[in-house]
Design a protein around this motif. Structure first.
Motif, short mmCIF file in Angstrom:
data_model
loop_
_atom_site.label_atom_id
_atom_site.label_comp_id
_atom_site.label_asym_id
_atom_site.label_seq_id
_atom_site.Cartn_x
_atom_site.Cartn_y
_atom_site.Cartn_z
N GLU A 101 30.31 -15.75 24.97
CA GLU A 101 31.31 -16.70 25.64
C GLU A 101 30.47 -17.86 26.04
N SER A 144 43.28 -19.13 24.12
CA SER A 144 42.08 -19.55 24.51
C SER A 144 40.87 -18.64 24.75
N THR A 145 41.12 -17.42 24.54
CA THR A 145 40.16 -16.35 24.63
C THR A 145 39.26 -16.38 23.47
N TYR A 148 40.43 -14.11 20.77
CA TYR A 148 41.44 -14.49 19.65
C TYR A 148 40.53 -15.11 18.58
N GLN A 150 39.75 -8.12 26.73
CA GLN A 150 40.32 -9.25 27.23
C GLN A 150 39.75 -9.38 28.75
N ASN A 151 38.81 -8.79 29.24
CA ASN A 151 37.99 -8.88 30.45
C ASN A 151 39.07 -8.65 31.67
N ILE A 192 33.80 -17.25 32.96
CA ILE A 192 34.51 -16.12 32.50
C ILE A 192 33.10 -15.10 31.98
#
Length: 1258
Positions: free
Chosen positions: A652, A502-503, A506, A618-619, A657
């Motif tokens: 993003e 879900s990132t 990815y 990945q924050n 996010i």
């Protein structure tokens, strides 16, 4: 059950449907319906043993198939049939404000794998790190007060800390009600941002649920309204505090125990699943059964569970079965096991003495039980597995440490299953990691008493990295885990393979995989379907879609984010660092990856930086901050993290996010600013070296280059950075030199040899270096500190004799020393110091640019000749040559001023707004030049050149951006221009609305488009500035214009006459239009400007200081001569680079290469400054009010714990005093009795009793 695991895998598409379309559940999950009537002897034939009446059955069981035996026992497997379930979906409790709960009616023989997939994938319950199955306490059993405290203060809090599931009956009775209330109280008290939520799951028999008819709906209920009128406290109603209900159906009505088999299978299935994200944990999910009270029916269920090696925790003192098992396990000693003579070669059985003791206690605790033999057999079987059972005396111990009790119970049971070679503490460590209980790990495992090996920690290290547990990472590093040995390139790829689908990361990685493989059909991971457990083999997670992620894909993502500031990462691993073409590198890497991946066993060259990049992508805030603390080059690493996060935030799509990425980026920019501030206060010279040091870790970039790419305005606004830029700007001249002296020397060059302008003498610096080298003989004579940065003319104009090292070089080992020019005579040296300073080059370019504009204006106004052969004039040819030299300089600046590829340089060039101005000006000039050479397009060329003069003139704004007063105002003007566009949108709407209506009302017919266009748009625009043609608008006024009503003349172009009928409406529209535009919109624009000025004014200096860097870099890299004389510098450069093959050092502006020793020394000094800063920050944080409150809270908890222990000790002492008093009274009575009997004469008189006997009554 007819469904299989294959059907479950095939139902992945169904699991992805919306919640309102869940009819597929009825095709997978079934219910049970009793189909055969088996008479219940206690109901006189009216009821079946299933609890239903005779008419509800389709058949009657009178005998077996041969009618020789009467069926006298009902069995669910034989006498019930399966039908599609008719109760599933969500349930809403009347009067409850909480969210809906999930529920499902299912058969008792449903495969547990289907249920677990439904709960974790579709119901989206978090994967548990622990499952506690509470057994016993059902029905109207009264729960003791201290048991409630254990459940509320112990079990539920431990479940929240560990991220556990709690399994009970889920009904409003007994222990199930107490657990529900404890979950409710915890949810009320817990913070909303708590990472782990307590998940309570109810597993109850369908037949005993009260008002279950409200849940029945063959199409599913979303939600089902569940209402119970006047509920009894201990009733079989569903408890509203549970997240999910599994209503197990065995076809019976009103019978308990139908869920026992299914619940046991579900617990066993969960115990074989892995913890962590998609099963990435190091252990299976621990399952612990907890016995509270209980009756004899739970004895068989416990025996069955123990045979599956399921650990149990018995709550002693809770009553019933729990007290019985506590008595057996603690008070019955185990006798040697013997082989019975009648058993022959059978298995050994318990001793006769043990069996008698167990039978005696069965009669004691369950005196009314008829089948005592079965209870004895089950108790003996349980006794044989006593190693899996832990006893907890909850009444005597504090409930606050219940999670430690659970941990010890699981560890004690796991020691019976682990191998002898394994470390005895490994299982306890894995459990602490799974529960994220770093406090338990510190106090129990890493207290200095256990020696941990690298092999014991490396597996758990991967677990804590993937599942984002930075405190454990820090704990492992502090206790023997060597990150250099741990992080190989293979493990780094494994970490990237664990990225959730879900990132954004990815998706970026999958695009790179598709690019490398060449087609989407060969990359199943690039599909749009979400990743699910069905797509991943359970035995090997790494064989899933993400197995194709290699360092090449990681390098591609980093190149997308950092490509404009540094060289590609990890190219040296594949041996493609020297390949500039991306296509060639792609083909070469693809070939190497198909043949061999031996690089995966190599150690990562820069482990901390690689882990930092992985965490930032990945924050992960806390993890990235810890890796930043451990990595070297603190300032550059923080700026790199800021750059990556800001680039990711642009890609993003999720707003939340994106905001978190921007916040974390700002955090890293603040860290870079603060660390550099500490360095600047410590040593100004070394801090300047820090800014331009070339980093092998970050692809040969510097702090200034990375800060520029990261848009780090706060960092550039630091006084140290500005001081360094000012020093470069003035070269070897003093920074306080007045401008008039500079101008005078510019026009009279020989004044540079006088004392009109002060220069910084190198001899003073060399003397200081000599003193420092005499004081410290160990210091290298070629040390760069304090010398390299100050010799800006040398940095700018030296030509190295030897080849330069490639910026892709992975280490600084073997980097040659920068070339030092020979000593020049004073005349040549002073000449170079003045003319090659950036400020002098800037001044020359400004003066020549003014001359260029004057020449341009002269040609346009006075000397613009007709096309050839009559023109152009001589001065126009001079103008063309001048522009040609400017084009040559733009080409040099774009493609020959760095070591990046032409795509990277072009991308960086286009990002600058002023470069776009230059490109537009040059393009218009070339187009106008070509057009003016032909007779048919001569006027068009002149018009284009006139417009181009405006563009060249506006370019002056960028030149004056260097000024301290004008620079910030230019920033404010740029922001206001954006406001004007929003204003023009509103203004354009009103102009069109008024202009069209006004034209249509004044003139009924006017086919002239040019005239209509002017009256619709141009005339209303002039109304804003007061130019209102009243004579034309108001028909009462005299209009001295000839007009006609003849349509033929009007179509021929004549002026049409005005319409008189609706002129009153025209006047009203004019009034409204002027009111809106002149008052409303104009004041709106003024308010917008005021707001923009207020907002930007505070930060305009930051913007100006940030943009000042670009201007200084531009003129630092430019030749000393300005156009058009710059052509001589270009010819000189062409001869040096192409003919003499002399490499350029000037292309690496603001870059300082240090040898290995100096680089390590600078890095060590920077690390010391970082440690000092972090120490100071920790002191400030510890002295804050919040930290003091936390420490006070911990101390208060400790005091409360000690007070509870003292209270328990006081109760024990009182009980002991009572016992002693009773013994004393008994002994006194015995003495008195013997003395009165006279059967024998004592040898001495009885002792006299003292009055000071302690008693509880005293």
């Amino acid at each position: 059950m007819k469904d299989t695991a294959a059907e479950a895998r095939g139902s992945t598409d169904k699991l992805s449907k919306s919640e309102k379309d869940q009819t597929w559940i009825a095709k997978i999950y079934n219910k049970r319906v009793c189909s055969t009537f088996v008479e219940d002897s206690f109901s006189n034939g009216a009821l079946c043993q299933c609890g239903r009446v005779r008419d509800a059955h389709s058949a009657v069981a009178l005998g077996d198939y041969f009618s020789t035996a009467i069926v006298n026992r009902w069995d669910s497997a034989q006498h019930s049939s399966e039908n599609p379930t008719d109760a599933f979906g969500e349930v809403q409790f009347a009067g409850a404000s909480k969210r809906h709960s999930y529920f499902l009616r299912l058969s008792w023989d449903t495969q547990p794998s289907l249920l677990y997939t439904l709960m974790t994938t579709h119901w989206r319950l978090p994967v548990p790190n622990l499952v506690v199955s509470v057994v016993g306490g059902e029905g109207r059993t009264k729960v003791k007060t201290w048991v409630r405290e254990v459940l509320r203060q112990g079990l539920v809090k431990a479940a929240q800390r560990a991220g556990a599931w709690i399994l009970t009956t889920g009904l409003c009775e007994g222990v199930g009600r107490c657990v529900g209330e404890a979950v409710r109280d915890h949810a009320t008290a817990a913070s909303s941002d708590s990472l782990n939520k307590v998940v309570a799951v109810g597993i109850a028999p369908w037949g005993i649920v009260h008002n279950k008819e409200q849940l029945i709906n063959p199409q599913g209920s979303f939600p089902a309204k569940y209402y119970v009128q006047n509920p009894v406290r201990d009733s079989c109603c569903l408890d509203k505090n549970y997240q999910a209900f599994l209503l197990v159906d065995d076809g019976s009505e009103g019978r308990r125990g139908g869920d026992t088999v299914f619940r046991t299978k579900l617990e066993d299935h969960i115990s074989h699943q892995r913890t962590g994200i998609w099963g990435s944990g190091t252990i299976d999910i621990p399952v612990l059964c907890m016995l509270i009270s209980g009756d004899t029916s739970s004895l068989e269920r416990m025996d069955l569970s123990l045979k599956n090696s399921m650990p149990w925790l018995v709550l002693a003192g809770s009553g019933g079965l729990a007290d019985f098992l506590t008595d057996i396990l603690e008070n019955v000693s185990s006798a040697p096991v013997f082989q019975s003579s009648s058993e022959g070669d059978g298995e050994p059985g318990p001793s006769v003495d043990l069996k008698e003791k167990v039978a005696e206690r069965v009669k004691k605790h369950f005196p009314g039980e008829s089948e005592s033999d079965k209870l004895v057999d089950w108790a003996l079987s349980i006794y044989q597995n006593r190693d899996l059972i832990s006893i907890h005396h909850g009444e005597q111990e504090s409930p606050t440490d219940f999670d430690t009790v659970l941990l010890k119970a699981l560890v004690g049971a796991s020691k019976q299953r682990t191998s002898v070679e394994a470390s005895p503490y490994n299982e306890e460590l894995k459990l602490a990691v799974a529960w994220n209980r770093v406090d338990i790990a510190k106090s129990e495992l890493f207290n200095g008493n256990i020696h941990w090996r690298y092999d014991d920690l490396k597996e758990s290290m991967t677990d804590v990295l993937i599942n984002d547990k930075p405190q454990f990472v820090q704990l492992f590093i502090e206790n023997g885990l060597n990150i250099v040995d741990y992080l190989t390139y293979g493990r780094l790829e494994q970490l990237y393979c664990s990225v959730p689908d879900s990132t954004l990361l990815y998706q970026l990685l999958q695009r790179r995989v598709v690019l490398r493989l060449g087609t989407t059909t060969t990359a199943p991971a690039a599909t749009s379907e979400p990743k699910s457990p069905f797509n991943l083999p359970e035995e090997n997670l790494q064989s899933g879609p993400m197995t194709d992620i290699t360092l090449f894909e990681i390098s591609g993502v980093l190149d997308l984010l950092l490509g404009d500031t540094c060289q590609p990462f990890y190219y040296d691993v594949f041996g493609i660092a020297d390949i500039n073409s991306k296509r060639k590198a792609l083909r070469r890497a693809g070939k190497l990856l198909r043949e061999d991946r031996s690089y995966q066993e190599k150690r990562c060259l820069y482990p901390w930086a690689s882990l930092f990049i992985w965490a930032v992508l990945q924050n992960r805030s806390e993890m990235a901050t810890f890796f930043w603390e451990m990595a070297g080059e603190s300032v550059l690493t923080a700026l790199s993290g800021c750059k990556i996060l800001r680039e990711l935030s642009k890609l993003e799509s999720e707003t939340e996010i994106k905001l978190s990425m921007k916040d974390l980026a700002q955090t890293f920019e603040n860290l870079a600013h603060d660390i550099f501030s500490s360095c600047y206060r410590s040593d100004e010279s070394r801090s300047f070296d820090l800014l331009i040091r070339k980093s092998p870790v970050w692809g040969g970039t510097t702090c200034l280059q990375m800060g520029m790419g990261a848009d780090a305005r706060l960092f550039f606004s630091h006084d140290g950075v500005q001081s360094f830029l000012s020093q470069i700007w003035w070269g070897d001249m003093q920074r306080d030199t007045e401008v008039w002296k500079l101008l005078l020397t510019f026009f009279c060059p020989f004044l540079c040899y006088t004392k009109l302008i002060s220069f910084r003498e190198k001899s003073n610096q060399q003397e200081e270096e000599g003193k420092s080298s005499d004081e410290d003989p160990s210091r290298d004579a070629d040390n760069h500190y304090g010398t390299t940065v100050f010799s800006f003319s040398d940095i700018k104009h030296i030509d190295a004799d030897g080849p330069l090292s490639s910026p892709r070089s992975p280490t600084v080992r073997g980097i040659p020393e920068p070339y030092r020019p020979p000593q020049r005579p004073f005349i040549a040296s002073r000449w170079r110091q003045f003319w090659f300073a950036p400020v002098t080059a800037f001044l020359g370019n400004v003066l020549m640019y003014f001359l260029f504009l004057i020449l341009y204006a002269y040609v346009l106004l006075l000397d613009f000749k007709p096309p050839p052969p009559s023109g152009p004039a001589v001065w126009e040819y001079v103008l063309y040559f001048w522009v040609f030299t400017m084009v040559c300089e733009e080409i040099r600046e774009t493609f020959f001023s760095g070591l990046m590829t032409w795509r990277q340089t072009l991308r960086v060039y286009i990002q600058d707004v002023w470069n776009k101005f230059d490109l537009l000006a040059i393009t218009l000039f070339i187009f106008g030049l070509i057009s003016r050479m032909f007779l048919w397009s001569h006027e068009l060329g002149r018009e284009v050149l006139c417009v181009d003069f405006m563009v060249f003139t506006l370019r002056l704004i960028h030149i004056f951006a260097i000024h301290k007063q004008l620079g910030p105002k230019i920033i404010i003007v740029g922001k206001m221009v954006k406001d004007v566009f929003f204003f023009l949108f509103f203004l354009g709407v009103w102009i069109m609305a008024y202009g069209v209506a006004n034209q249509a009302l004044l003139y009924s017919y006017d086919p002239a488009l040019d005239r209509v266009f002017r009256r619709v748009f141009y005339r209303p625009y002039l109304h804003i500035y007061g130019q209102i043609p009243v004579e034309e608008v108001d028909v009462k006024k005299v209009w001295d214009v000839e007009c006609t009503t003849n349509l033929t003349l009007i179509e021929g172009g004549a002026e049409p006459c005005r319409t008189y009928f609706s002129n009153w409406l025209v006047v009203i529209l004019l009034v409204v239009y002027l009111l809106v535009t002149n008052i409303l919109l104009i004041n709106l624009l003024i308010a917008m400007f005021s707001n923009t000025f207020t907002e930007v004014q505070a930060n305009s200096e930051f913007y100006w200081k940030f943009q000042r860097y670009n201007l200084i870099v531009q003129y630092h890299s430019r030749p000393a001569l300005a156009p058009p004389f710059i052509i001589f510098s270009h010819i000189n450069l062409f001869i040096k680079r192409k003919i003499r093959k002399v490499p350029s050092v000037k292309v690496q502006h603001f870059v300082l290469q240090l040898n290995r020793k100096d680089a390590n020394r600078l890095m060590t000094w920077e690390t010391i400054q970082k440690e000092d800063f972090l120490t100071a920050q920790n002191k400030i944080q510890k002295s804050s009010d919040s930290e003091r409150l936390k420490r006070m809270s911990v101390k208060m908890d400790s005091v409360a714990k000690h007070m509870t222990e003292n209270r328990d000790l006081d109760q024990r002492l009182r009980a002991l005093e009572n016992e002693m008093e009773n013994c004393s009274n008994a002994l006194r009575w015995i003495v008195d009795t013997l003395a009165q009997g006279g059967t024998f004469k004592p040898p001495r008189p009885p002792p006299t009793f003292r009055d000071g006997v302690p008693s509880s009554s005293s």
